[in-house]
Write a protein that holds these residues in place. Structure first.
Motif, PDB file in Angstrom:
ATOM      1  N   LYS A  20       1.068  -1.186  -0.079  1.00 31.93           N
ATOM      2  CA  LYS A  20       0.312   0.400   0.453  1.00 31.93           C
ATOM      3  C   LYS A  20       0.224   1.830   0.588  1.00 31.93           C
ATOM      4  O   LYS A  20       0.644   2.420  -0.583  1.00 31.93           O
ATOM      5  N   GLU A  24       0.254   4.386  -3.180  1.00 31.57           N
ATOM      6  CA  GLU A  24      -0.038   4.816  -2.441  1.00 31.57           C
ATOM      7  C   GLU A  24       1.105   6.059  -3.322  1.00 31.57           C
ATOM      8  O   GLU A  24       1.166   6.834  -3.393  1.00 31.57           O
ATOM      9  N   SER A  46      -1.974   0.622  -8.288  1.00 26.20           N
ATOM     10  CA  SER A  46      -2.204  -0.215  -8.976  1.00 26.20           C
ATOM     11  C   SER A  46      -2.169  -1.786  -7.092  1.00 26.20           C
ATOM     12  O   SER A  46      -1.032  -2.170  -7.264  1.00 26.20           O
ATOM     13  N   VAL A  47      -2.967  -0.633  -6.001  1.00 22.81           N
ATOM     14  CA  VAL A  47      -2.190  -2.164  -4.413  1.00 22.81           C
ATOM     15  C   VAL A  47      -2.584  -3.723  -5.416  1.00 22.81           C
ATOM     16  O   VAL A  47      -1.905  -4.391  -4.912  1.00 22.81           O
ATOM     17  N   LEU A  48      -3.529  -4.087  -5.805  1.00 24.67           N
ATOM     18  CA  LEU A  48      -4.017  -4.725  -6.249  1.00 24.67           C
ATOM     19  C   LEU A  48      -3.311  -5.579  -7.681  1.00 24.67           C
ATOM     20  O   LEU A  48      -2.653  -6.613  -7.184  1.00 24.67           O
ATOM     21  N   SER A  49      -3.071  -4.674  -8.127  1.00 26.63           N
ATOM     22  CA  SER A  49      -1.727  -5.147  -9.775  1.00 26.63           C
ATOM     23  C   SER A  49      -0.723  -5.348  -8.865  1.00 26.63           C
ATOM     24  O   SER A  49       0.552  -6.467  -9.335  1.00 26.63           O
ATOM     25  N   LEU A  51       0.261  -6.426  -5.728  1.00 27.57           N
ATOM     26  CA  LEU A  51      -0.047  -7.645  -5.612  1.00 27.57           C
ATOM     27  C   LEU A  51       0.217  -8.577  -5.689  1.00 27.57           C
ATOM     28  O   LEU A  51       0.453 -10.363  -6.124  1.00 27.57           O
ATOM     29  N   THR A  52      -0.001  -8.496  -7.680  1.00 32.45           N
ATOM     30  CA  THR A  52      -0.794 -10.397  -8.001  1.00 32.45           C
ATOM     31  C   THR A  52       1.054  -9.976  -8.786  1.00 32.45           C
ATOM     32  O   THR A  52       1.174 -11.701  -9.152  1.00 32.45           O
ATOM     33  N   LEU A  53       1.561  -9.452  -8.507  1.00 32.70           N
ATOM     34  CA  LEU A  53       3.676  -9.526  -8.922  1.00 32.70           C
ATOM     35  C   LEU A  53       3.874 -10.721  -7.410  1.00 32.70           C
ATOM     36  O   LEU A  53       5.479 -11.365  -7.674  1.00 32.70           O
TER      37      LEU A  53
END
Lengths: 90, 151
Positions: A20, A24, A46-49, A51-53
């Motif tokens: 995050k 941010e 994008s925090v979701l993007s 996290l996908t890494l």
């Protein structure tokens, strides 16, 4: 365009609160920023993007920015990673 | 990686009541506690992390991902999700109110390779709205099972 590769030294990598903090910071910059690990490159803001890494401590990530503030953006994010993204480096 | 996801505990419940964000985190953890995937200390640690560090677990509009550390009491790699009857506020600047709460647990820092990444990918692809549309526990469970397949 500006890019640098940096090692994640903080314990959580790009997970939990550090993810995050990173996203941010990327969102607040005057540049379009991506982060990549291996072949995958995603929107750094994008925090979701992010996290996908699935980036862990010790992984190397590449931060790439385009736009007027590209150099400053990469410098800022690399410094943030080197400082441990709000966690104590171990 | 596929083997890890096949063995992960995935549990979902629809339309749960919650008085506030702390209650919502306990509701999200409840299926994992019932299944023995986490210990009874874990939900309170999830709440404590938000009290210490703020609502960073609110990842996107309406969506929170509660978690604590492996050493806080995780027995198996697991994700649970609940939809809330009434949305709660976490105090997040942009993403309140929250009506979809996940609870995540990994028994070691490296074992969530795959599961969390897959969950985030599915959320980017519209998983949240499919979970919200599920009317009962069986329906929401079927939707959550999508997470086993890495997008």
């Amino acid at each position: 365009m500006s890019e640098r590769t940096v090692e994640l030294t903080n314990p959580s990598g790009l997970h939990a609160r550090p993810a995050k903090v990173f996203a941010e910071a990327a969102a607040g910059l005057d540049a379009t920023v991506t982060v990549s690990k291996g072949e995958r490159e995603v929107n750094a803001a994008s925090v979701l993007s992010v996290l996908t890494l699935d980036c862990h401590q010790g992984d190397r990530i590449t931060i790439r920015a385009e736009g007027d503030g590209a150099n400053e953006a990469v410098d800022h994010l690399v410094a943030l990673v080197d400082e441990g993204l709000g966690e104590e480096p171990t | 990686m596929t083997d890890d996801l096949d063995g992960a505990v995935l549990l979902a419940r629809a339309h749960r009541p919650a008085d506030d964000w702390k209650d919502a985190i306990h509701e999200a953890c409840a299926p994992l506690l019932d299944a023995g995937a986490i210990t009874d200390t874990y939900p309170a640690r999830c709440v404590a992390l938000v009290e210490e560090h703020g609502p960073y677990i609110v990842l996107a509009p309406g969506i929170a991902l509660a978690h604590a550390r492996p050493e806080d009491g995780v027995r198996q790699l697991a994700v649970a999700v609940v939809t809330l009857e009434d949305a709660v506020t976490f105090g997040h600047d942009d993403n309140d109110p929250v009506d979809l709460v996940f609870a995540f647990g990994s028994p070691d820092a490296d074992q969530h390779v795959g599961l969390l990444s897959s969950l985030a990918g599915h959320l980017l692809a519209g998983l949240a709205d499919r979970l919200r549309a599920a009317d009962d526990d069986a329906a929401i469970q079927r939707v959550l099972e999508e997470v086993r397949h890495v997008p």
